[in-house]
Enzyme design. Structure first.
Site, mmCIF file in Angstrom:
data_model
loop_
_atom_site.group_PDB
_atom_site.id
_atom_site.type_symbol
_atom_site.label_atom_id
_atom_site.label_comp_id
_atom_site.label_asym_id
_atom_site.label_seq_id
_atom_site.Cartn_x
_atom_site.Cartn_y
_atom_site.Cartn_z
ATOM 1 N N SER A 63 -5.828 3.625 4.374
ATOM 2 C CA SER A 63 -5.264 2.523 3.426
ATOM 3 C C SER A 63 -6.719 1.720 2.623
ATOM 4 O O SER A 63 -6.365 0.809 2.213
ATOM 5 C CB SER A 63 -4.359 1.632 4.017
ATOM 6 O OG SER A 63 -3.671 1.082 2.918
ATOM 7 N N SER B 15 0.757 -1.199 0.157
ATOM 8 C CA SER B 15 0.094 -0.078 -0.018
ATOM 9 C C SER B 15 0.845 1.409 0.124
ATOM 10 O O SER B 15 -0.008 2.297 -0.086
ATOM 11 C CB SER B 15 -0.931 -0.071 1.119
ATOM 12 O OG SER B 15 -2.226 -0.539 0.818
ATOM 13 N N LYS C 37 0.155 3.828 -2.805
ATOM 14 C CA LYS C 37 -0.722 4.747 -2.685
ATOM 15 C C LYS C 37 -0.222 6.026 -2.616
ATOM 16 O O LYS C 37 -1.030 6.974 -2.920
ATOM 17 C CB LYS C 37 -1.915 4.379 -1.533
ATOM 18 C CG LYS C 37 -2.737 3.206 -1.582
ATOM 19 C CD LYS C 37 -3.646 2.921 -0.497
ATOM 20 C CE LYS C 37 -4.656 1.963 -0.646
ATOM 21 N NZ LYS C 37 -4.215 0.590 -0.266
#
Length: 433
Positions: free
Chosen positions: A185, A130, A133
Site C-alpha cells: 500500500s 487505500s 488502489k
C-alpha cells in the site's frame, strides 16, 4: 504537554504511540464501563448521497476550487431493486447475517457469476482509503510497460501517508512499483505510477472515467493513493465491481496472493556528507486474511481518519470464488479481516443461486499461466436495472425441489424430441423404400 496526532493513512495498520516524558499519575476515578458493541444502523439511509462528515480538513478544496456536489443517485438502483435498500439485505429465507460486524457497509458477491449474495447499505457512500488502489492498479497494469525502469524522485519519497521506501535515485521496474502499491500500500509507489500516467490530476480523471465505464456510479476518486480529498466516495457495491474487474488482470490476481518479495534500495544522497547506500529489503503483504483464511486469494486494506478501516478481498472454496467488501469498519469487536472471514463463511454457506442482485457489465475472462480462469463473465441479463424478466426475484432462495423439478422437465422434453425425431426418420425411410 501538547500531543499532535497524525493518522497512518491508507495502510490498514495500527500505530502504537509512545508519549515520552509524560509521568503516569495514579487514577482516582471510578472504574469505567465499556459500552456494548452495536452494529451501526443504516436503515434510515444516512449515507444515501454522501459519505459521513469529515473529522479533519483533508477534504477542504484548494483555494479557488469549488466544493464537489454529491454524485447523482441512479434510479433504478444499479444491480437490482433490492440493492436500493439501506439496511441488511439478505436472500429470502436466508439465515441472519453474522454478528459482530462493525463495518457500516459491506457486501458479499460471487466473482464469477456476478451475483450479490448479501449486503448492508450496498449503495451507501463512504470513503475508500487505500482500497481505491485497486482501481489505480487496474488502470496502470493495462497502460504501463511493466519492464520499464523508473528512477525514484524526492517527490515520491515525500508522499504523504504509508510509504514502501522509494528513495531518490533508486531504480525500480513498474512491476516492482506495482508490488509496492498492491502488497504494501505504498503511497510513494502510487505517486511514481501516477507520474507516468500524466500526474495526479490526470490519473484521477482516468480513474474516474474507468469507474464510470464499469458502472461504479457511487465512486469518485480525489487522489490516486486513496488519501482523503474533496468529493472522495465509493460504496460497498462499487468496491466489489472494481475488485472484480481488477481480478481479470492476471498480475493483479498474482500480486494480491503474494506474501513477500524483495524490493530495491537506493543510492546515497551526494548532498549529505557521509551518507551511504540503502540496501534492498523484503516487503510483505499487509492483508492478514491471506495468511489466516483457508482458500484466501488476497485483497486490499485501507485506513484514514475519515474513512476508518476499509477492506476488499476474495477467497475460493468448493469451486466458488467470493469477494467481500467492508467500508467504515473498526478494529472492534474483531479486526476487519476477521469480519471479512465471517462474511465469507456466511456466503459460502448459502446455496448456489441465492442472491439479492447482481454486479453490472460483462467481464472478459483471462487466464493465468496454468490456464485457470481469473474471472468469468456474468450471466446474460445479470443487471435487473438494465434488463429483467417480469416477476423475476433474484432474492429468492433456490429450493432443491425446484431444481430437481426443472431437471426432470428438461429430461422429459428432451426425450419427447428424440422419440419424435426417430419416428419421423423411420417414416422417411419407409417412403424411400
Amino acid at each position: 504537554m501538547k500531543i499532535t496526532r497524525r493518522a497512518l493513512l491508507c495502510s490498514g495498520a495500527v500505530l502504537a504511540v509512545a508519549v515520552i516524558g509524560a509521568t503516569a499519575a495514579p487514577s482516582l476515578a471510578a472504574p469505567s464501563t465499556t459500552t456494548p458493541f452495536t452494529t451501526p444502523n443504516t436503515d434510515g439511509c444516512p449515507q444515501k448521497t454522501s459519505p459521513p462528515a469529515p473529522i479533519d480538513t483533508s477534504e477542504v478544496p484548494a483555494p479557488g476550487q469549488p466544493t464537489p456536489t454529491p454524485l447523482p443517485i441512479p434510479s433504478p438502483p444499479i444491480g437490482g431493486t433490492r440493492l436500493g435498500e439501506c439496511g441488511v439485505v439478505l436472500p429470502k429465507a436466508a439465515p441472519p447475517a453474522p454478528q459482530d460486524i462493525s463495518a457500516t457497509a459491506w457486501l458479499v458477491a460471487d466473482l464469477d457469476t456476478g451475483e450479490v449474495l448479501a449486503a448492508k447499505d450496498p449503495h451507501g457512500r463512504y470513503r475508500p482509503a487505500s482500497t481505491i488502489k485497486v482501481l489505480l492498479a487496474t488502470l496502470a497494469l493495462r497502460t504501463l510497460n511493466l519492464d520499464k525502469v523508473v528512477v525514484g524522485t524526492q517527490a515520491d519519497a515525500d508522499a504523504d501517508g504509508t510509504r514502501v521506501g522509494i528513495g531518490p535515485g533508486g531504480r525500480y521496474t513498474n512491476r516492482q512499483l506495482m508490488q509496492a502499491l498492491i502488497m504494501a500500500s505504498g503511497n510513494d509507489a502510487a505517486h511514481a505510477i501516477a507520474a507516468q500516467l500524466g500526474g495526479d490530476a490526470a490519473t484521477v480523471a482516468k480513474m474516474n472515467d474507468l469507474a464510470k465505464s464499469l458502472r461504479a456510479m457511487d465512486t469518485r476518486t480525489a487522489t490516486p493513493s486513496g488519501l482523503d480529498g474533496p468529493g472522495m466516495s465509493t460504496s460497498a457495491y462499487d468496491l466489489a465491481v472494481l475488485f472484480r474487474e481488477a481480478m481479470t488482470v492476471p498480475l493483479f490476481a498474482e500480486l494480491i496472493h503474494t506474501e513477500q518479495v524483495d524490493f530495491p534500495g537506493y543510492p546515497a544522497d551526494p548532498a549529505v556528507p557521509g551518507d551511504t547506500d540503502r540496501p534492498g529489503y523484503p516487503i510483505g503483504n499487509d492483508n492478514q486474511l491471506l495468511y489466516n483464511y483457508d482458500g484466501a486469494l488476497g485483497g486490499k486494506t485501507g485506513f484514514t481518519d475519515d474513512a476508518r478501516q476499509t477492506f476488499v478481498a476474495a477467497a475460493q472454496r468448493g469451486g466458488r470464488r467470493l469477494a467481500v467488501t467492508l467500508l467504515k469498519a473498526d478494529v472492534q469487536p474483531v479486526r476487519p479481516w476477521e469480519q471479512a472471514a465471517r462474511l465469507l463463511d456466511y456466503g459460502f454457506a448459502l446455496p448456489r443461486g441465492a442472491s439479492i442482485g447482481n454486479l453490472p457489465g460483462a467481464v472478459v475472462p483471462q487466464r493465468d499461466q496454468s490456464g485457470a480462469t481469473l474471472a468469468a463473465p456474468p450471466t446474460s441479463g445479470n443487471d435487473p436495472a438494465m434488463s429483467s424478466s417480469p416477476g423475476s426475484d433474484p432474492s429468492a432462495m433456490p429450493h432443491t425441489g425446484d431444481r430437481r423439478t426443472g431437471a426432470r422437465t428438461v429430461l422429459i422434453i428432451g426425450g419427447v424430441l428424440v422419440i419424435a425425431a426417430l419416428v419421423l426418420g423411420a417414416r422417411r425411410a419407409t417412403r424411400r423404400r
